[in-house]
Scaffold this motif. Structure first.
Motif, PDB file in Angstrom:
ATOM      1  N   ARG A  34      32.581 -13.129  -2.576  1.00 31.57           N
ATOM      2  CA  ARG A  34      32.835 -11.849  -3.234  1.00 31.57           C
ATOM      3  C   ARG A  34      31.501 -11.383  -3.820  1.00 31.57           C
ATOM      4  N   ILE A  35      31.094 -10.163  -3.464  1.00 28.66           N
ATOM      5  CA  ILE A  35      29.812  -9.614  -3.912  1.00 28.66           C
ATOM      6  C   ILE A  35      30.074  -8.289  -4.620  1.00 28.66           C
ATOM      7  N   PRO A  36      29.486  -8.090  -5.796  1.00 24.47           N
ATOM      8  CA  PRO A  36      29.651  -6.796  -6.467  1.00 24.47           C
ATOM      9  C   PRO A  36      29.200  -5.643  -5.559  1.00 24.47           C
ATOM     10  N   ARG A  37      29.919  -4.552  -5.588  1.00 22.06           N
ATOM     11  CA  ARG A  37      29.645  -3.425  -4.703  1.00 22.06           C
ATOM     12  C   ARG A  37      28.215  -2.908  -4.854  1.00 22.06           C
ATOM     13  N   THR A  38      27.693  -2.879  -6.080  1.00 20.97           N
ATOM     14  CA  THR A  38      26.327  -2.365  -6.273  1.00 20.97           C
ATOM     15  C   THR A  38      25.299  -3.240  -5.558  1.00 20.97           C
ATOM     16  N   VAL A  39      25.505  -4.545  -5.602  1.00 17.24           N
ATOM     17  CA  VAL A  39      24.603  -5.470  -4.907  1.00 17.24           C
ATOM     18  C   VAL A  39      24.792  -5.336  -3.396  1.00 17.24           C
ATOM     19  N   ALA A  40      26.038  -5.220  -2.966  1.00 18.02           N
ATOM     20  CA  ALA A  40      26.326  -5.043  -1.543  1.00 18.02           C
ATOM     21  C   ALA A  40      25.687  -3.766  -1.015  1.00 18.02           C
ATOM     22  N   ASP A  41      25.752  -2.696  -1.794  1.00 14.43           N
ATOM     23  CA  ASP A  41      25.140  -1.428  -1.384  1.00 14.43           C
ATOM     24  C   ASP A  41      23.632  -1.575  -1.208  1.00 14.43           C
ATOM     25  N   ALA A  42      22.993  -2.348  -2.078  1.00 15.01           N
ATOM     26  CA  ALA A  42      21.546  -2.573  -1.963  1.00 15.01           C
ATOM     27  C   ALA A  42      21.232  -3.372  -0.696  1.00 15.01           C
ATOM     28  N   ALA A  43      22.085  -4.326  -0.345  1.00 16.51           N
ATOM     29  CA  ALA A  43      21.882  -5.097   0.877  1.00 16.51           C
ATOM     30  C   ALA A  43      22.043  -4.206   2.107  1.00 16.51           C
ATOM     31  N   VAL A  44      23.028  -3.331   2.090  1.00 13.14           N
ATOM     32  CA  VAL A  44      23.233  -2.408   3.206  1.00 13.14           C
ATOM     33  C   VAL A  44      22.038  -1.457   3.319  1.00 13.14           C
ATOM     34  N   ALA A  45      21.525  -1.012   2.198  1.00 16.30           N
ATOM     35  CA  ALA A  45      20.335  -0.136   2.222  1.00 16.30           C
ATOM     36  C   ALA A  45      19.147  -0.863   2.846  1.00 16.30           C
ATOM     37  N   ALA A  46      19.004  -2.148   2.572  1.00 10.79           N
ATOM     38  CA  ALA A  46      17.927  -2.931   3.182  1.00 10.79           C
ATOM     39  C   ALA A  46      18.118  -2.999   4.697  1.00 10.79           C
ATOM     40  N   TRP A  47      19.362  -3.141   5.152  1.00  9.07           N
ATOM     41  CA  TRP A  47      19.632  -3.162   6.585  1.00  9.07           C
ATOM     42  C   TRP A  47      19.295  -1.814   7.229  1.00  9.07           C
ATOM     43  N   ASN A  48      19.612  -0.733   6.552  1.00  6.18           N
ATOM     44  CA  ASN A  48      19.405   0.602   7.108  1.00  6.18           C
ATOM     45  C   ASN A  48      17.958   1.079   7.034  1.00  6.18           C
ATOM     46  N   ARG A  49      17.136   0.406   6.288  1.00  3.92           N
ATOM     47  CA  ARG A  49      15.738   0.811   6.105  1.00  3.92           C
ATOM     48  C   ARG A  49      14.915   0.449   7.339  1.00  3.92           C
ATOM     49  N   ASP A  50      14.061   1.362   7.739  1.00  7.66           N
ATOM     50  CA  ASP A  50      13.124   1.100   8.829  1.00  7.66           C
ATOM     51  C   ASP A  50      11.792   0.665   8.241  1.00  7.66           C
ATOM     52  N   GLU A  51      11.284  -0.437   8.720  1.00  2.00           N
ATOM     53  CA  GLU A  51       9.963  -0.928   8.321  1.00  2.00           C
ATOM     54  C   GLU A  51       9.026  -0.691   9.492  1.00  2.00           C
ATOM     55  N   LEU A  52       8.271   0.403   9.449  1.00  2.00           N
ATOM     56  CA  LEU A  52       7.460   0.802  10.587  1.00  2.00           C
ATOM     57  C   LEU A  52       5.984   0.456  10.439  1.00  2.00           C
ATOM     58  N   GLU A  53       5.590   0.027   9.264  1.00  2.00           N
ATOM     59  CA  GLU A  53       4.177  -0.278   9.036  1.00  2.00           C
ATOM     60  C   GLU A  53       3.796  -1.594   9.701  1.00  2.00           C
ATOM     61  N   ASP A  54       2.588  -1.628  10.252  1.00  2.00           N
ATOM     62  CA  ASP A  54       2.060  -2.878  10.787  1.00  2.00           C
ATOM     63  C   ASP A  54       1.735  -3.807   9.634  1.00  2.00           C
TER      64      ASP A  54
END
Length: 114
Positions: A34-54
């Protein structure tokens, strides 16, 4: 600089730890958490983030930090795919390796020597 006897022992210890992991991995599966929604939202944001820098040459500390960020992103993917809302939390099954990484990160945040 050569590896001293102490680090040779550490290398052997690491190999034994890996063998233990091989045996334990066969015995455990995903664990429902069980994960608090605010923490879960931050994890989902990390998944959705593009890391394009070399990336430049990384120090070991930077590589570990990037590895932790990648684990968070993979947890975010799992939340996206399998997370079930339950009040202010999300419930989902996570692999024990991801849980271990999260626990290790929490321990490190509490005591940077870990």
């Amino acid at each position: 600089m050569g590896e001293g006897a102490q680090y040779a022992r550490y290398r052997g210890d690491a190999e034994v730890l890996a063998r233990i992991g091989t045996h334990v991995a066969e015995q455990v599966g995903p664990i429902t958490v069980r994960i608090p929604r605010t923490v879960a939202d931050a994890a989902v944001a990390a998944w959705n983030r593009d890391e394009l820098e070399d990336l430049d040459d990384e120090t070991p500390a930077q590589a570990e930090l990037r590895d932790r960020a990648a684990t968070l992103a993979l947890i975010g993917l799992a939340i996206t795919e399998r997370g079930v809302p339950d009040g202010d939390d999300l419930v989902l099954d996570l692999e024990v390796t991801d849980l271990g990484a999260a626990i290790r990160a929490a321990q490190s945040a509490a005591d940077p020597r870990v």
